[in-house]
Design a protein around this motif. Structure first.
Motif, PDB file in Angstrom:
ATOM      1  N   THR A  32       0.843  -1.206   0.000  1.00  0.00           N
ATOM      2  CA  THR A  32       0.000   0.000   0.000  1.00  0.00           C
ATOM      3  C   THR A  32       0.872   1.248   0.000  1.00  0.00           C
ATOM      4  OG1 THR A  32      -0.189   0.094   2.431  1.00  0.00           O
ATOM      5  CG2 THR A  32      -1.891  -1.142   1.242  1.00  0.00           C
ATOM      6  N   PHE A 168      -6.521   1.032  -1.438  1.00  0.00           N
ATOM      7  CA  PHE A 168      -6.253   2.311  -0.774  1.00  0.00           C
ATOM      8  C   PHE A 168      -6.402   3.492  -1.721  1.00  0.00           C
ATOM      9  CE2 PHE A 168      -5.169  -0.379   2.596  1.00  0.00           C
ATOM     10  CZ  PHE A 168      -5.122   0.382   3.752  1.00  0.00           C
ATOM     11  N   ILE A 172      -8.851   5.742   0.638  1.00  0.00           N
ATOM     12  CA  ILE A 172      -8.307   6.962   1.229  1.00  0.00           C
ATOM     13  C   ILE A 172      -9.031   8.229   0.749  1.00  0.00           C
ATOM     14  CG2 ILE A 172      -6.241   8.392   1.503  1.00  0.00           C
ATOM     15  CD1 ILE A 172      -6.309   5.874   3.252  1.00  0.00           C
ATOM     16  N   TRP A 188      -4.901   4.775   7.975  1.00  0.00           N
ATOM     17  CA  TRP A 188      -3.955   3.964   7.203  1.00  0.00           C
ATOM     18  C   TRP A 188      -2.849   3.443   8.125  1.00  0.00           C
ATOM     19  CZ3 TRP A 188      -2.027   6.084   1.824  1.00  0.00           C
ATOM     20  CH2 TRP A 188      -1.352   5.074   1.134  1.00  0.00           C
TER      21      TRP A 188
END
Length: 435
Positions: A32, A168, A172, A188
């Motif tokens: 990630t 992500f 996000i 995260w």
């Protein structure tokens, strides 16, 4: 196999599927970090007033440590197994993410300016260490599985593990909209800590390394492990593995193919696509993140059948076809500015990249059987460094051509894909015949 007398006698733990799942979890979490800034690229570009090249540098900062750490850590697996290298790399990534959260907490948004750029680069580089887990998990997985399961196991590991950046890329931006930039990155950070803790609890190395840790002599440990289904074994320590693989010319061919299919190609685009879709097609940050996530997740998942296809038809054949598909997708992104054709081109490009990468790694234990860790280190490390060139180049196209530069930059992938298709075909003709 769980009740094999060798396992009970030597107090061995774990089994191949557990080895595969834990390596995949470690990769999912660690990788990630390659979209460390990519998911919020437009936000950082606007807040810090960055040029295209400086944005490219910021987006590529995690790829510095990812690239340089993959070489020694991948080879180190041949000496100590994969568990310890995984934990160190994930720990470094946690520290980098914590540093970014600290900056955001104290400076964003009122005091968030260009003076913070060097610190952001530093924490991006540190956070990117998690991306180096890729070259650790390749030999770790290889040593768990027999020769006829390599394409499947490595395809699963890389395919599922590589979903992380895509997830992500989508999550996000959503969290930024709901919670704000700082809290999104804190979430995260919490995920990284939890995933690392789970890995630490359940991950075990292949039986050969467990036996060495238990004081069993090398040749006897190898014999016992062979009885338990292990076909590949390291020929020496970290340095020996790096040296042996470096002396094999096929390693460097695979380095280049990996650079274009994944290390410099796919990973560059996972970080670049959020900005491309936001800035060129004028969609919202959330939609841009969703589209980029579709590319990343699809391009990762297709590696699973890509690995099985490589087992069945040969990595050289599948690679040659896949690089040709990449060129077609890149051509569409270069020529067409409409949303629909660009999206279709992106998916075709992702198909080629995912399957080509699975094909490349099916060839690693086949071409460099005695130094899989060292080869994985060179391939993942040097190949991963391609991002440091490709992202700023894509940014330069925007600086030179303006808005249309977002599309024109994909000409880079047309040229590189065509070269790789030719190289893969040459492998089929010469290397497959033993020349």
């Amino acid at each position: 196999m769980d009740h094999h007398p060798h396992k009970e006698k030597h107090d061995l733990t774990g089994y191949p599927k557990l080895g595969l799942w834990t390596a995949t979890l470690g990769l999912f979490a660690g990788l990630t970090s390659i979209v460390f800034y990519g998911v919020a690229g437009p936000e950082f570009k606007e807040s810090l007033e960055l040029s295209g090249v400086l944005l490219g540098l910021l987006l590529s900062s995690p790829h510095v440590s990812k690239a340089f750490l993959r070489v020694p850590f991948g080879a180190w697996v041949d000496e100590v197994g994969g568990r310890k290298p995984f934990l160190i790399l994930l720990g470094l990534s946690i520290v980098g993410m914590a540093g970014l959260v600290f900056i955001l907490f104290f400076y964003y948004p009122s005091d968030f300016n260009a003076s913070l750029f060097p610190a952001l680069l530093f924490f991006g580089i540190l956070g990117g260490a998690g991306g180096a887990t890729f070259s650790v998990g390749i030999p770790k997985t290889t040593y768990w599985f027999p020769a006829d399961k390599q394409g499947y196991a490595l395809g699963f590991y890389a395919g599922i593990g590589n979903i992380g950046p895509g997830v992500f890329n989508f999550v996000i931006p959503l969290l930024i909209g709901l919670w704000g930039l700082t809290a999104a990155y804190f979430g995260w950070l919490a995920f990284l800590i939890v995933a690392t803790a789970i890995y630490a609890l359940y991950a075990v190395d292949a039986y050969y390394f467990q036996l060495l840790d238990n004081g069993i002599e090398h040749s006897r440990a190898k014999k016992i492990s062979q009885d338990l289904g292990q076909d590949y074994f390291p020929s020496g320590n970290t340095w020996a593995s790096l040296k042996e693989s470096a002396a094999n010319g096929k390693t460097w061919i695979l380095v280049f193919l990996y650079t274009i299919s994944f290390g410099g190609g796919f990973t560059s685009l996972t970080a670049w696509f959020p900005t491309y879709w936001y800035s060129f097609h004028d969609v919202s940050l959330v939609v841009a993140g969703l589209i980029a996530a579709i590319f990343t997740i699809y391009g990762s998942l297709i590696r699973v059948p890509g690995g099985s296809l490589s087992d069945r038809f040969g990595g050289e054949n599948i690679a040659a076809i896949s690089f040709g598909i990449m060129a077609v997708g890149a051509l569409m992104l270069t020529v067409f500015s409409s949303f629909l054709y660009a999206f279709l081109g992106m998916m075709i490009l992702g198909t080629g990249m995912g399957v080509a990468n699975a094909a490349v790694f099916e060839l690693v234990p086949k071409y460099i059987p005695d130094a899989v860790g060292g080869a994985s280190g060179w391939i993942g490390g040097i190949g991963g460094a391609g991002t440091l060139i490709i992202l700023p180049v894509l940014g330069k196209f925007v600086d030179i051509y303006g808005q249309i530069g977002y599309a024109r930059g994909f000409v880079v992938f047309i040229v590189l894909s065509a070269i790789c298709a030719a190289i893969s075909y040459a492998l089929k003709i010469f290397v497959a015949k033993g020349d």
